[in-house]
Scaffold this active site. Structure first.
Site, PDB file in Angstrom:
ATOM      1  N   SER A 139       0.903  -1.416  -0.002  1.00  0.00           N
ATOM      2  CA  SER A 139      -0.008  -0.038   0.041  1.00  0.00           C
ATOM      3  C   SER A 139       1.019   1.231  -0.023  1.00  0.00           C
ATOM      4  O   SER A 139       1.972   1.170   0.209  1.00  0.00           O
ATOM      5  CB  SER A 139      -1.140   0.107   1.279  1.00  0.00           C
ATOM      6  OG  SER A 139      -1.304   1.274   1.420  1.00  0.00           O
ATOM      7  N   TYR A 152      -2.529  -1.447  10.249  1.00  0.00           N
ATOM      8  CA  TYR A 152      -2.608  -1.375   8.697  1.00  0.00           C
ATOM      9  C   TYR A 152      -1.109  -0.854   8.227  1.00  0.00           C
ATOM     10  O   TYR A 152      -0.452  -1.414   7.529  1.00  0.00           O
ATOM     11  CB  TYR A 152      -3.780  -0.843   8.065  1.00  0.00           C
ATOM     12  CG  TYR A 152      -3.820  -0.852   6.554  1.00  0.00           C
ATOM     13  CD1 TYR A 152      -4.429  -1.990   6.052  1.00  0.00           C
ATOM     14  CD2 TYR A 152      -3.229   0.050   5.828  1.00  0.00           C
ATOM     15  CE1 TYR A 152      -4.672  -2.059   4.660  1.00  0.00           C
ATOM     16  CE2 TYR A 152      -3.303  -0.196   4.331  1.00  0.00           C
ATOM     17  CZ  TYR A 152      -4.123  -1.274   4.018  1.00  0.00           C
ATOM     18  OH  TYR A 152      -4.239  -1.548   2.576  1.00  0.00           O
TER      19      TYR A 152
END
Length: 256
Positions: A139, A152
């Protein structure tokens, strides 16, 4: 390019990014093992429309034993596993001091530990066959941080680091390992964040624009189809010496 004769396993591939990647690989001729929950039948129909063999495995990738079963089933059903795309992921948003411990554990298990387990189990067969591609979906949050996303961000930074280690350990072989770092993609996870913002004033379109405007200068979502094409390139001979890359496709997010 063609992936005829190759088999790919894509985790989290019944929707969103994973489905876009699975579809691109199948279109190039690969047989595909899908993995994940949601509308399995629709995903099977879409990916199999390209003419290759397509199966689905219901592994819970937070469980190492089920990952092992999924890898073994893929090799048993197709006779090989050449391409591993580690895409499965979940999200939770909260300040660190309020972050539920069980959510931290789940995010680390699914977003990071599953990448390790699938990779360690897929590598022996790739080494034996003398070819392999590992593509980890990290990401923009694997290269930069955002508030309230501790688990995350930690997991995705870990995926980028793990990618580099595997790339070094396979550097003298025809096996490559790279990470793709998407910015905002309109997946169910991101839609949840838009919906949460929209609850404040009831304006979904404004919430969408505000979400993009905070991070992504292009003010456009990256698409699963675009990510599928990048994954396809990383599986090609042209990318044989792309090793340990963290390739961002983020509408300019990390250029700021």
């Amino acid at each position: 390019m063609t992936l005829k004769g190759k088999t790919a396993l894509v985790t989290g591939s019944t929707s969103g990014i994973g489905l876009g990647i699975a579809d691109a690989l199948a279109r190039a001729g690969a047989d595909v093992m899908l993995s994940g929950f949601g509308d399995v039948e629709a995903a099977l129909n879409q990916v199999s429309s390209h003419g290759g063999r397509v199966l689905h495995h219901h592994a819970d990738v937070s469980r190492p034993d089920e990952i092992a079963e999924m890898i073994a089933r893929t090799e048993q059903a197709f006779g090989r596993l050449d391409i591993l795309v580690n895409n499965a992921g979940i999200q939770h948003v909260a300040p660190v001091e309020q972050f539920p411990v069980e959510r931290w554990d789940a995010i680390i298990a699914i977003n990071l530990s599953s990448v390790f387990h699938a990779t360690r189990l897929a590598l022996p067969g790739m080494r034996e066959r003398g070819w392999g591609r590992i593509v980890n979906i990290a990401s923009a949050h694997g290269l930069a941080a955002s508030a309230q996303k501790a688990a995350y961000v930690a997991a995705k930074h870990g995926v980028v680091g793990l990618t580099k280690v595997v790339a070094l350990e396979t550097a003298t072989t025809p096996i490559t390992c790279n990470a793709i770092c998407p910015g905002w993609v309109l997946t169910p996870l991101v839609q949840q964040q838009i919906d949460a913002r929209a609850q404040v004033d009831g304006d979904t379109e404004r919430a969408r624009r505000e979400l993009l405007g905070e991070k992504q200068p292009s003010l456009a979502f990256v698409t699963p189809e675009q990510l599928g094409e990048l994954a396809l390139f990383l599986c090609s001979d042209a990318a044989a010496e792309v090793r340990g890359a963290a390739w961002n496709m983020d509408g300019g997010w990390l250029a700021q």
